[in-house]
Scaffold this motif. Structure first.
Motif, PDB file in Angstrom:
ATOM      1  N   LEU A  90       0.855  -1.260   0.237  1.00 23.51           N
ATOM      2  CA  LEU A  90       0.040   0.112   0.096  1.00 23.51           C
ATOM      3  C   LEU A  90       0.826   1.087  -0.002  1.00 23.51           C
ATOM      4  O   LEU A  90       0.413   2.514  -0.261  1.00 23.51           O
ATOM      5  N   ILE A  91       2.197   1.242   0.163  1.00 22.46           N
ATOM      6  CA  ILE A  91       3.234   2.204   0.310  1.00 22.46           C
ATOM      7  C   ILE A  91       3.381   2.653  -1.189  1.00 22.46           C
ATOM      8  O   ILE A  91       4.020   1.788  -2.025  1.00 22.46           O
ATOM      9  N   ARG A  92       3.222   3.526  -1.542  1.00 19.77           N
ATOM     10  CA  ARG A  92       3.273   3.770  -3.068  1.00 19.77           C
ATOM     11  C   ARG A  92       4.371   4.837  -3.468  1.00 19.77           C
ATOM     12  O   ARG A  92       4.678   5.174  -4.535  1.00 19.77           O
ATOM     13  N   LYS A  93       5.190   5.016  -2.673  1.00 13.24           N
ATOM     14  CA  LYS A  93       6.545   5.554  -2.735  1.00 13.24           C
ATOM     15  C   LYS A  93       7.382   5.219  -3.979  1.00 13.24           C
ATOM     16  O   LYS A  93       7.628   3.935  -4.096  1.00 13.24           O
ATOM     17  N   LYS A  94       7.747   5.922  -4.825  1.00  9.06           N
ATOM     18  CA  LYS A  94       8.327   5.571  -6.044  1.00  9.06           C
ATOM     19  C   LYS A  94       9.816   5.575  -5.810  1.00  9.06           C
ATOM     20  O   LYS A  94      10.657   6.313  -5.132  1.00  9.06           O
ATOM     21  N   TRP A  95      10.523   4.539  -6.609  1.00  5.48           N
ATOM     22  CA  TRP A  95      12.198   4.382  -6.396  1.00  5.48           C
ATOM     23  C   TRP A  95      12.488   4.683  -7.754  1.00  5.48           C
ATOM     24  O   TRP A  95      11.974   4.339  -8.708  1.00  5.48           O
ATOM     25  N   TYR A  96      13.672   5.078  -7.544  1.00  2.00           N
ATOM     26  CA  TYR A  96      14.451   5.290  -9.046  1.00  2.00           C
ATOM     27  C   TYR A  96      15.949   4.831  -9.087  1.00  2.00           C
ATOM     28  O   TYR A  96      16.483   4.659  -8.176  1.00  2.00           O
ATOM     29  N   SER A  97      16.217   4.374 -10.379  1.00  2.05           N
ATOM     30  CA  SER A  97      17.380   3.662 -10.708  1.00  2.05           C
ATOM     31  C   SER A  97      17.958   4.415 -11.772  1.00  2.05           C
ATOM     32  O   SER A  97      17.100   4.818 -12.725  1.00  2.05           O
ATOM     33  N   ILE A  98      19.213   4.370 -12.072  1.00  5.83           N
ATOM     34  CA  ILE A  98      19.916   5.123 -13.363  1.00  5.83           C
ATOM     35  C   ILE A  98      19.952   4.129 -14.249  1.00  5.83           C
ATOM     36  O   ILE A  98      20.649   2.964 -13.995  1.00  5.83           O
ATOM     37  N   ASN A  99      19.834   4.348 -15.563  1.00  3.25           N
ATOM     38  CA  ASN A  99      19.937   3.453 -16.580  1.00  3.25           C
ATOM     39  C   ASN A  99      21.162   3.579 -17.343  1.00  3.25           C
ATOM     40  O   ASN A  99      21.563   4.754 -17.448  1.00  3.25           O
ATOM     41  N   GLU A 100      21.830   2.685 -17.845  1.00  2.84           N
ATOM     42  CA  GLU A 100      22.883   2.900 -18.631  1.00  2.84           C
ATOM     43  C   GLU A 100      22.512   3.304 -20.108  1.00  2.84           C
ATOM     44  O   GLU A 100      21.534   2.694 -20.770  1.00  2.84           O
ATOM     45  N   ILE A 101      23.122   4.515 -20.410  1.00  3.49           N
ATOM     46  CA  ILE A 101      22.783   5.039 -21.830  1.00  3.49           C
ATOM     47  C   ILE A 101      23.993   5.081 -22.548  1.00  3.49           C
ATOM     48  O   ILE A 101      24.980   5.381 -22.317  1.00  3.49           O
ATOM     49  N   ASN A 102      23.800   4.363 -23.768  1.00  2.00           N
ATOM     50  CA  ASN A 102      24.987   4.334 -24.618  1.00  2.00           C
ATOM     51  C   ASN A 102      24.962   5.787 -25.368  1.00  2.00           C
ATOM     52  O   ASN A 102      24.251   6.148 -26.091  1.00  2.00           O
TER      53      ASN A 102
END
Length: 102
Positions: A90-102
């Motif tokens: 029920l906790i809808r806090k968003k999490w973020y991760s960095i994507n590798e960009i070529n």
């Protein structure tokens, strides 16, 4: 007058805007901290659950709204991934991760 040194990717600033590049760099710093402390590792990568409010305290010249808009742009351009790794569904806090960009 206080001088503030701000580091960001010129490429991201060119592709999106300076605010988004600054937000991305700060999210990256939170992810790097989690990597160093071996925290928040899910699905093969490290994540941060930093909020727009928390980022606006770090980047106090940007409003929460500006940060949320930057995060949307970063997600749309796939610089960031978004998830939910909270212990309770029920906790809808968003999490973020960095994507590798070529």
């Amino acid at each position: 007058m206080d001088l503030v040194e701000v580091e960001f990717s010129r490429e991201v600033a060119k592709n999106l805007d300076v605010n988004s590049a600054i937000v991305l760099k700060n999210i990256e710093l939170f992810v790097i901290q989690n990597t160093k402390t071996n925290n928040n590792f899910f699905d093969g990568r490290f994540w941060t659950d930093v909020s727009a409010k928390e980022l606006s305290e770090v980047c106090n010249w940007l409003s929460e709204s500006q940060i949320r808009n930057s995060i949307k742009k970063l997600l749309n351009k796939r610089y960031l991934s978004e998830g939910n790794y909270s212990d309770f569904p029920l906790i809808r806090k968003k999490w973020y991760s960095i994507n590798e960009i070529n």
